[in-house]
Design a protein around this motif. Structure first.
Motif, short mmCIF file in Angstrom:
data_model
loop_
_atom_site.label_atom_id
_atom_site.label_comp_id
_atom_site.label_asym_id
_atom_site.label_seq_id
_atom_site.Cartn_x
_atom_site.Cartn_y
_atom_site.Cartn_z
N THR A 191 58.18 22.74 40.97
CA THR A 191 57.82 23.05 40.21
C THR A 191 59.21 23.07 39.23
O THR A 191 60.59 23.31 39.29
N LEU A 192 59.55 22.79 37.13
CA LEU A 192 59.87 23.45 37.12
C LEU A 192 59.55 24.58 36.11
O LEU A 192 58.97 24.55 35.05
N ALA A 193 61.09 25.54 36.02
CA ALA A 193 60.37 25.97 34.80
C ALA A 193 61.78 26.68 33.86
O ALA A 193 62.41 26.42 34.09
N PHE A 194 61.48 27.48 32.32
CA PHE A 194 61.79 27.82 31.42
C PHE A 194 61.55 28.96 31.75
O PHE A 194 60.35 29.41 30.97
N ASN A 195 63.06 30.41 31.85
CA ASN A 195 62.84 31.65 31.75
C ASN A 195 63.25 31.97 30.36
O ASN A 195 64.88 31.55 30.31
N THR A 196 62.82 32.94 30.21
CA THR A 196 63.76 33.79 29.13
C THR A 196 63.63 35.24 28.83
O THR A 196 62.85 35.74 29.49
N GLN A 197 64.16 35.68 29.05
CA GLN A 197 64.17 37.57 29.34
C GLN A 197 64.51 38.35 27.28
O GLN A 197 66.10 37.80 27.39
N MET A 198 64.44 38.50 27.07
CA MET A 198 64.89 39.30 25.80
C MET A 198 64.95 41.02 25.86
O MET A 198 63.69 41.53 26.16
N TYR A 199 65.77 42.04 24.98
CA TYR A 199 65.60 43.70 24.51
C TYR A 199 65.27 43.93 23.25
O TYR A 199 66.16 43.49 22.60
N LEU A 200 64.22 44.70 23.46
CA LEU A 200 64.30 45.18 22.12
C LEU A 200 64.02 46.97 21.71
O LEU A 200 63.32 47.13 23.11
N TRP A 201 64.55 46.98 20.51
CA TRP A 201 64.50 48.47 20.69
C TRP A 201 63.21 49.05 19.51
O TRP A 201 63.53 48.60 19.13
N MET A 202 62.51 50.06 20.62
CA MET A 202 61.81 50.60 19.75
C MET A 202 62.13 51.42 18.73
O MET A 202 62.90 52.09 18.60
N PRO A 203 60.89 52.17 17.72
CA PRO A 203 61.29 53.34 17.04
C PRO A 203 61.84 54.31 17.54
O PRO A 203 61.97 55.02 17.11
N ASN A 204 61.55 54.82 18.83
CA ASN A 204 61.58 55.95 19.61
C ASN A 204 63.38 56.02 19.72
O ASN A 204 63.75 56.62 20.98
N GLY A 205 63.70 54.18 20.11
CA GLY A 205 64.98 54.46 20.57
C GLY A 205 64.25 53.68 22.17
O GLY A 205 66.10 53.23 22.29
N ARG A 206 63.49 53.91 22.51
CA ARG A 206 63.60 53.25 23.96
C ARG A 206 63.69 51.60 24.12
O ARG A 206 63.40 51.60 23.27
N ILE A 207 63.62 51.08 25.26
CA ILE A 207 63.88 49.64 25.44
C ILE A 207 62.61 48.83 25.69
O ILE A 207 61.86 49.53 26.74
N LEU A 208 62.07 48.33 24.74
CA LEU A 208 61.25 47.11 25.60
C LEU A 208 61.83 46.00 26.36
O LEU A 208 62.30 45.69 25.35
N ARG A 209 61.56 46.00 27.23
CA ARG A 209 62.34 44.11 27.39
C ARG A 209 61.04 42.92 28.44
O ARG A 209 60.62 43.52 28.25
N THR A 210 60.85 42.23 27.67
CA THR A 210 60.25 40.54 27.56
C THR A 210 60.59 40.08 28.58
O THR A 210 62.03 39.48 28.23
N ARG A 211 59.29 39.46 28.64
CA ARG A 211 59.90 37.87 29.44
C ARG A 211 59.07 37.45 28.83
O ARG A 211 57.89 37.32 29.25
N PHE A 212 59.31 35.63 28.71
CA PHE A 212 58.24 34.17 28.82
C PHE A 212 58.21 33.22 28.86
O PHE A 212 60.01 32.61 29.08
N ASN A 213 57.98 33.21 29.90
CA ASN A 213 57.77 31.52 31.13
C ASN A 213 56.82 30.77 31.06
O ASN A 213 55.65 31.11 31.11
N LEU A 214 57.30 29.69 31.05
CA LEU A 214 57.22 28.33 31.05
C LEU A 214 56.90 27.67 32.54
O LEU A 214 57.98 26.96 32.45
N SER A 215 56.29 27.37 33.27
CA SER A 215 56.16 26.14 34.05
C SER A 215 55.45 24.81 34.75
O SER A 215 54.31 25.69 34.42
N GLY A 216 55.44 23.61 34.85
CA GLY A 216 54.76 22.99 35.37
C GLY A 216 54.89 22.80 36.66
O GLY A 216 55.93 23.12 37.24
N SER A 217 54.10 22.35 37.60
CA SER A 217 53.77 22.22 39.15
C SER A 217 53.10 20.77 39.47
O SER A 217 52.64 20.46 39.09
N PHE A 218 54.65 19.91 39.99
CA PHE A 218 53.90 18.10 40.31
C PHE A 218 54.07 18.15 41.93
O PHE A 218 54.47 18.41 42.73
#
Length: 334
Positions: free
Chosen positions: A179-206
């Protein structure tokens, strides 16, 4: 071609979703600085104030500091019509050097059947080895997410054939899988000042070809001798974690998976009128795809110890049975 098309669609979805949240947060910040009298003061949450265990499904793009361990066991029950597949999956990771983490993922399982024989005992599934190298690191004020390349090799250590009349003992796939994957992670600040953490991952298996003898997880019977070639697969996961308080986090995974055709070839020997009769057999599973969500809640005692409780729901799709999987996980870093 279909898998590639879905890969680009999933990538576009992840970028659009993250961009939408970022634009909204930035617009709120600009409006506040331009005319502070029109909006109440907002306290911006610091990254050190937010404690996480991670969502239920999406792997982190981070790597461990050299010399540190992560221990994260999952307990779950995959519920489908007529079957409960109880299991455990444990991530044991180690920070080998700067930017590089390595580890193993052992799996255990037990299948309880409503109409049929349940597993004879708890069994060992396929063992996965993994290494992850971090490419970039997120910094506040930057648009560059944390990114990493993940490589996994799954070893066929679980039983998968020669199951006799108890096919529920099958807990493995019988094939080496990369399995080969590309993983990402980002921090975003919402209008109320709290943090929204996001992940977007893609993978393929052979997968390589597995030799199959007798009754197996591939649906063959006791007289079969041949091979099985699992199809390639693609997986996409877009995940969100909202830091409700320092200790409490709300999480959600949204997933898409595609599996190409699995082909079984061999000879099936049956006894007819007391004489053995051999028949060539070719079976094709056909491609399949599925969509799912996994809402979860996280509680963190400290920045390094937390627990997650969630449920993955697979809605089914083409050639796929829907499942519901409640799970609990403990996350410890030291």
């Amino acid at each position: 071609m279909m898998a590639k098309r879905h890969a680009w669609m999933s990538f576009a979805l992840g970028i659009l979703c993250c961009g939408a949240w970022s634009s909204r947060a930035m617009a709120q910040t600009v409006a506040s600085s331009a005319d502070p009298s029109t909006l109440p003061a907002v306290t911006t949450q610091s990254m050190s104030d937010a404690w996480w265990t991670g969502p239920m499904l999406a792997n982190s793009a981070e790597t461990l500091p050299p010399g540190h361990f992560l221990f994260e066991p999952y307990l779950y029950d995959i519920r489908s019509p007529g079957t409960d597949s109880f299991g455990s999956r444990t991530y044991i990771l180690y920070g080998l050097v700067n930017r590089l983490s390595v580890g193993i993922i052992p799996v255990f399982g037990y299948n309880r059947m409503t109409n049929g024989r349940s597993s004879s005992s708890i069994g060992f599934g396929d063992l996965t080895l993994q290494a992850q190298y971090r490419l970039t690191e997120f910094h506040p004020g930057s648009w560059m997410p944390t990114t990493a390349i993940l490589l996994q090799e799954t070893l066929p250590t679980g039983r998968y054939d020669q199951l006799g009349d108890r096919t529920s003992d099958g807990l493995g796939g019988g094939a080496y899988t990369t399995t080969l994957a590309f993983n990402t992670q980002m921090y975003l600040w919402m209008p109320n000042g709290r943090i929204l953490r996001t992940r977007f991952n893609l993978s393929g298996s052979f997968s390589r070809t597995a030799n199959v003898e007798g009754a197996s997880v591939y649906g063959t019977d006791s007289g079969f001798r041949g091979t099985a070639k699992p199809g390639t697969s693609f997986y996409a996961d877009l995940a969100f974690e909202y830091s409700f308080t320092q200790r409490w986090v709300l999480a959600l995974d949204m997933t898409y998976s595609y599996n190409s055709n699995t082909r079984i070839n061999g000879v099936d020997v049956q006894e007819i009128n007391g004489l053995p009769y051999a028949q060539n057999v070719t079976l094709n599973s056909g491609p399949s795809e599925a969509y799912g969500v996994a809402p979860a809640i996280e509680y963190n005692w400290t920045p390094n110890i937390g627990v997650l409780l969630g449920t993955r729901v697979i809605f089914g799709g083409h050639n796929t049975v829907g499942t519901v999987t409640p799970a609990i996980a403990l996350n410890v870093v030291y």
